[in-house]
Design an enzyme around this catalytic site. Structure first.
Site, mmCIF file in Angstrom:
data_model
loop_
_atom_site.group_PDB
_atom_site.id
_atom_site.type_symbol
_atom_site.label_atom_id
_atom_site.label_comp_id
_atom_site.label_asym_id
_atom_site.label_seq_id
_atom_site.Cartn_x
_atom_site.Cartn_y
_atom_site.Cartn_z
ATOM 1 N N TYR A 139 0.451 -1.282 -0.491
ATOM 2 C CA TYR A 139 0.154 -0.272 -0.238
ATOM 3 C C TYR A 139 0.590 1.249 0.375
ATOM 4 O O TYR A 139 1.560 1.577 1.231
ATOM 5 C CB TYR A 139 -0.893 -0.181 1.654
ATOM 6 C CG TYR A 139 -1.391 1.249 0.956
ATOM 7 C CD1 TYR A 139 -1.989 1.719 0.367
ATOM 8 C CD2 TYR A 139 -2.100 1.520 2.248
ATOM 9 C CE1 TYR A 139 -2.818 3.198 0.434
ATOM 10 C CE2 TYR A 139 -3.015 2.637 2.812
ATOM 11 C CZ TYR A 139 -3.651 3.243 1.433
ATOM 12 O OH TYR A 139 -4.178 4.212 1.021
ATOM 13 N N ASP A 234 8.643 2.675 2.410
ATOM 14 C CA ASP A 234 7.202 3.045 3.048
ATOM 15 C C ASP A 234 7.003 2.854 4.083
ATOM 16 O O ASP A 234 6.698 2.251 4.380
ATOM 17 C CB ASP A 234 6.490 2.819 2.006
ATOM 18 C CG ASP A 234 4.794 3.387 2.629
ATOM 19 O OD1 ASP A 234 4.979 4.104 3.695
ATOM 20 O OD2 ASP A 234 3.591 3.488 1.749
ATOM 21 N N LYS A 262 0.917 9.035 9.690
ATOM 22 C CA LYS A 262 0.424 8.427 11.014
ATOM 23 C C LYS A 262 0.884 8.633 12.585
ATOM 24 O O LYS A 262 1.024 10.423 12.333
ATOM 25 C CB LYS A 262 0.547 7.320 10.620
ATOM 26 C CG LYS A 262 -0.347 6.669 9.979
ATOM 27 C CD LYS A 262 -0.603 4.852 9.819
ATOM 28 C CE LYS A 262 -1.471 4.632 8.472
ATOM 29 N NZ LYS A 262 -2.547 4.886 8.129
HETATM 30 C C1 LIG Z 1 2.043 1.920 4.446
HETATM 31 C C2 LIG Z 1 0.975 3.069 4.192
HETATM 32 N N1 LIG Z 1 1.626 4.188 2.686
HETATM 33 C C3 LIG Z 1 0.410 5.090 2.758
HETATM 34 C C4 LIG Z 1 -0.725 5.070 3.080
HETATM 35 C C5 LIG Z 1 -1.513 6.679 3.084
HETATM 36 O O1 LIG Z 1 -1.760 7.057 4.182
HETATM 37 P P1 LIG Z 1 -2.708 8.634 4.134
HETATM 38 O O2 LIG Z 1 -3.820 7.904 4.016
HETATM 39 O O3 LIG Z 1 -1.903 9.314 5.604
HETATM 40 O O4 LIG Z 1 -2.773 8.895 2.513
HETATM 41 C C6 LIG Z 1 -1.129 4.421 4.265
HETATM 42 C C7 LIG Z 1 -2.209 4.972 5.131
HETATM 43 O O5 LIG Z 1 -2.953 4.325 5.661
HETATM 44 C C8 LIG Z 1 -0.152 3.271 4.807
HETATM 45 O O6 LIG Z 1 -0.467 1.873 5.671
#
Ligand SMILES: Cc1ncc(COP(=O)(O)O)c(C=O)c1O
Length: 427
Positions: A139, A234, A262
């Site tokens: 993700y 990430d 987060k």
């Molecule tokens: C691994 C990862 N990358 C990116 C994101 C995207 O973050 P946001 O919801 O702040 O756009 C998330 C969101 O849960 C995530 O878990």
């Protein structure tokens, strides 16, 4: 057992009228949360829950931590956003560079999605190549590029991506390559074939709930370095959660760039791209040529209220014993769950790391997206039974906080054992 008040039912009804699908698009819509404190939240009907949703992760030190509330209130009274540099944002950037191994420079944005989008863009600007390799099931936010083979319903042959959303131009598929997580051989062969077009590899070092196999992250580091590609971790989820230096310090592999979100915003919209100074220089007009400059601005970037909340959250996490406590709580839950599942003779596995885990209803070893597909209907029923019993979590993932207590753990294990008993009869 959970009760639903007239006012909650009224809000659910209103939400159905004014929000697509009756919700914000995130989690189940029938629970409307009114407040949170520590490791617990309350819905508008007054039901109390042990909260493992944690706002999808940011509330790592617990809801409404008194020290975080105090600094936020102080800053709110002084003004909430300026667009210009502010001291708290600069101090937060300095703390990130001190904590995170790859972090030499920091660029703030408001969401993890943006951070991932810019990390991929700056990798392209630095290498002057277009393609990015990601992993199936990984993700990386909601951009057109991130939403490739996040949760494909059908399988495609690697490295062909499948778009996860309508509205994404089909040309984007040509710019992304997809590989199975934990499979270095496939990555190596894709990099061999596409080395001259690839700008980098983006990976969740701990993909959703799947830990990297020994050597996997090291292998990615080696392959990317050898071929002049950038390695992007990430760490929107894992940053400051697995260790103060994130998953890169927990697993001992340093990428070129990483994204954070987060926890660093302490419950406010704040995220960041960070990494090597020579790569991050592409955000600096005076450091690179005009055609190598990556334009990046955002109204709320480095917002002082978010920075105050983030800085205080990091200060709390840095105190002696904080991570030990998070890990102790997570381990007690994971071990308790495994024992209950074993006694119930369920085909299920508890996977993850102590700060972030869940069950997968499968008897296979989980090593990548495809093997992580368990019995979804059972999972859904299990989550609903838990909610009835005062445990709040997302569809997948238990986020453990510093604020969860031994009493919360005992309550959760009782609720889980009862949910397992009820599972066969639940409709
Ligand atoms: C691994 C990862 N990358 C990116 C994101 C995207 O973050 P946001 O919801 O702040 O756009 C998330 C969101 O849960 C995530 O878990």
């Amino acid at each position: 057992m959970r009760t639903s008040s007239d006012s909650e039912r009224g809000l659910v009804e209103l939400a159905r009228r004014v929000l697509p699908g009756g919700g914000f698009g995130n989690v189940a819509h029938e629970t409307i949360i009114a407040s949170g404190r520590g490791g617990r939240v309350w819905d508008v009907s007054g039901n109390e829950y042990v909260d493992y949703l944690l706002g999808s992760g940011p509330m790592l030190v617990g809801h409404a931590h008194p020290e975080v509330v105090e600094v936020i209130q102080q800053q709110v009274a002084k003004g909430t956003t300026f667009f210009a540099n502010n001291a708290l944002g600069i101090q937060l950037a300095a703390e990130i560079t001190a904590a995170v191994p790859c972090a030499e420079k920091v660029r703030f944005v408001s969401t993890g999605s943006e951070a991932d989008l810019y990390a991929m863009r700056i990798a392209r600007a630095f290498t002057k190549r277009d393609k990015i390799l990601k992993f199936e099931g990984g993700y990386h936010g909601m951009s057109d590029y991130g939403l490739m083979s996040l949760a494909p319903k059908r399988t495609a042959n690697f490295p062909r991506p499948i778009a996860d959303s309508a509205g994404i131009p089909s040309s984007v598929r040509d710019e992304m390559l997809v590989a199975p997580f934990n499979d270095l051989e496939t990555v190596a062969s894709l990099v061999r074939e596409h080395a001259r077009e690839l700008a980098g590899i983006i990976v969740e070092p701990f993909q959703r709930l799947i830990a990297p196999r020994p050597g996997f992250l090291e292998g990615l580091r080696e392959i990317t370095s050898r071929n002049g590609l950038l390695l992007i971790f990430d760490e929107v989820v894992t940053g400051f959660r697995f260790a103060y230096g994130g998953a890169q310090s927990y697993y001992g592999v340093t990428p070129d760039l990483c994204t954070l979100g987060k926890a660093i915003g302490g419950g406010f919209p704040l995220a960041a791209v960070t990494g090597r100074a020579d790569v991050m220089a592409h955000f600096d007009k005076s450091a690179v040529s005009e055609d190598a400059f990556v334009t990046q601005i955002g109204t709320l970037s480095g917002n002082p209220v978010a920075a105050a909340a983030g800085l205080k959250t990091l200060e709390i996490l840095k105190r002696p014993g904080a991570y030990e406590r998070i890990f102790q709580t997570g381990r007690a839950l994971m071990e308790g769950y495994s024992e209950i599942l074993r006694r119930a003779r369920r085909k299920a596995r508890v996977i993850g790391e102590a700060p972030l885990f869940d069950i997968v209803f499968t008897d296979r070893e989980v090593r990548d997206y495809r093997s992580a597909q368990g019995d979804e209907a059972t999972m859904k029923r299990c989550n609903a039974l838990l909610r009835e019993r005062g445990i709040l979590k997302g569809e997948s993932k238990y986020y453990v906080s510093l604020a969860h207590t031994e009493e919360d753990v005992a309550f959760t294990l009782d609720a889980f054992a009862s949910a397992m008993d009820a599972l066969d009869t639940a409709t």
